[in-house]
Design a protein around this motif. Structure first.
Motif, PDB file in Angstrom:
ATOM      1  N   THR A  10       0.846  -1.192   0.000  1.00 37.47           N
ATOM      2  CA  THR A  10       0.000   0.000   0.000  1.00 37.47           C
ATOM      3  C   THR A  10       0.889   1.253   0.000  1.00 37.47           C
ATOM      4  OG1 THR A  10      -1.761   1.162   1.148  1.00 37.47           O
ATOM      5  CG2 THR A  10      -0.228  -0.054   2.531  1.00 37.47           C
ATOM      6  N   PRO A  11       0.509   2.289  -0.735  1.00 32.24           N
ATOM      7  CA  PRO A  11       1.358   3.484  -0.845  1.00 32.24           C
ATOM      8  C   PRO A  11       1.377   4.353   0.406  1.00 32.24           C
ATOM      9  CG  PRO A  11      -0.678   3.811  -2.047  1.00 32.24           C
ATOM     10  CD  PRO A  11      -0.678   2.387  -1.577  1.00 32.24           C
ATOM     11  N   VAL A  12       0.546   4.056   1.400  1.00 33.74           N
ATOM     12  CA  VAL A  12       0.492   4.915   2.590  1.00 33.74           C
ATOM     13  C   VAL A  12       1.555   4.553   3.631  1.00 33.74           C
ATOM     14  CG1 VAL A  12      -1.948   5.464   2.290  1.00 33.74           C
ATOM     15  CG2 VAL A  12      -1.303   3.491   3.671  1.00 33.74           C
ATOM     16  N   LEU A  13       2.400   3.549   3.328  1.00 34.83           N
ATOM     17  CA  LEU A  13       3.454   3.179   4.278  1.00 34.83           C
ATOM     18  C   LEU A  13       4.495   4.290   4.379  1.00 34.83           C
ATOM     19  CD1 LEU A  13       4.330  -0.540   3.408  1.00 34.83           C
ATOM     20  CD2 LEU A  13       2.911   0.299   5.259  1.00 34.83           C
ATOM     21  N   TRP A  42      11.740  -1.032  -5.717  1.00 32.06           N
ATOM     22  CA  TRP A  42      11.480  -0.061  -6.783  1.00 32.06           C
ATOM     23  C   TRP A  42      10.901   1.236  -6.254  1.00 32.06           C
ATOM     24  CZ3 TRP A  42       8.673  -3.102 -11.235  1.00 32.06           C
ATOM     25  CH2 TRP A  42       9.547  -4.046 -11.777  1.00 32.06           C
ATOM     26  N   GLY A  43      10.309   1.197  -5.069  1.00 30.68           N
ATOM     27  CA  GLY A  43       9.683   2.391  -4.536  1.00 30.68           C
ATOM     28  C   GLY A  43       8.294   2.608  -5.104  1.00 30.68           C
ATOM     29  N   GLY A  57       1.510   2.232  -5.774  1.00 30.60           N
ATOM     30  CA  GLY A  57       1.913   1.206  -4.821  1.00 30.60           C
ATOM     31  C   GLY A  57       3.420   1.207  -4.659  1.00 30.60           C
ATOM     32  N   LEU A  58       3.892   0.693  -3.534  1.00 33.92           N
ATOM     33  CA  LEU A  58       5.319   0.558  -3.274  1.00 33.92           C
ATOM     34  C   LEU A  58       5.737  -0.849  -3.706  1.00 33.92           C
ATOM     35  CD1 LEU A  58       5.318   2.209   0.243  1.00 33.92           C
ATOM     36  CD2 LEU A  58       6.575   3.071  -1.734  1.00 33.92           C
ATOM     37  N   GLU A  82      -1.752  -7.027   5.828  1.00 33.32           N
ATOM     38  CA  GLU A  82      -2.743  -6.106   5.258  1.00 33.32           C
ATOM     39  C   GLU A  82      -2.107  -5.003   4.417  1.00 33.32           C
ATOM     40  OE1 GLU A  82      -2.874  -3.749   9.487  1.00 33.32           O
ATOM     41  OE2 GLU A  82      -3.796  -5.669   9.114  1.00 33.32           O
ATOM     42  N   ASN A  83      -0.778  -4.818   4.515  1.00 38.15           N
ATOM     43  CA  ASN A  83      -0.101  -3.806   3.710  1.00 38.15           C
ATOM     44  C   ASN A  83       0.188  -4.279   2.290  1.00 38.15           C
ATOM     45  OD1 ASN A  83       0.041  -1.849   5.765  1.00 38.15           O
ATOM     46  ND2 ASN A  83       1.793  -2.908   6.671  1.00 38.15           N
ATOM     47  N   VAL A  84       0.010  -5.570   2.029  1.00 35.09           N
ATOM     48  CA  VAL A  84       0.277  -6.133   0.700  1.00 35.09           C
ATOM     49  C   VAL A  84      -0.981  -6.032  -0.163  1.00 35.09           C
ATOM     50  CG1 VAL A  84       0.879  -8.230  -0.569  1.00 35.09           C
ATOM     51  CG2 VAL A  84       2.031  -7.717   1.592  1.00 35.09           C
TER      52      VAL A  84
END
Length: 116
Positions: A10-13, A42-43, A57-58, A82-84
């Motif tokens: 998730t991009p909010v990390l 990759w960021g 997404g990260l 849950e972050n995936v």
């Protein structure tokens, strides 16, 4: 066997959480008899289509060699996190491994010899 794992977080990390997530999955591989051959965060990248209403997404790409039963343990951890947003494990044949090594070391991936 050689494998490649691509994970979209998730991009909010935060930067720290992203690094912790990278370490978590690298550790899962190491603790279950696998060996990391390359780690490539990759960021932040744009997604081709929204996933869970997110357009970025990260990304993380890990190359590793491991016994095949490790992938099941890894999938369990990926599904629990849950972050995936998405993950994909790809088996690499010897040609894919050679290609990735040449690409990483700056040698033209298409040619068999390095340019002088």
């Amino acid at each position: 066997m050689n494998y490649e794992l691509m994970v979209i977080f998730t991009p909010v990390l935060s930067e720290e959480d992203y690094k912790a997530a990278q370490k978590k999955f690298a550790d899962v591989i190491k603790e279950n008899g696998g060996e990391l051959t390359h780690e490539n965060p990759w960021g932040l990248k744009s997604l081709a289509y929204p996933i869970q209403k997110k357009t970025t997404g990260l990304y993380l790409v890990l190359e590793y060699s491991a016994p095949s039963d490790l992938n099941e343990k890894l999938k369990i951890q990926l599904n629990r996190d849950e972050n995936v947003l998405r993950h994909m494990i790809t088996a690499l044949d010897k040609y894919a491994v050679q290609y990735n090594n040449r690409k990483r070391h700056g040698v033209n991936a298409d040619s068999k010899t390095a340019e002088a």
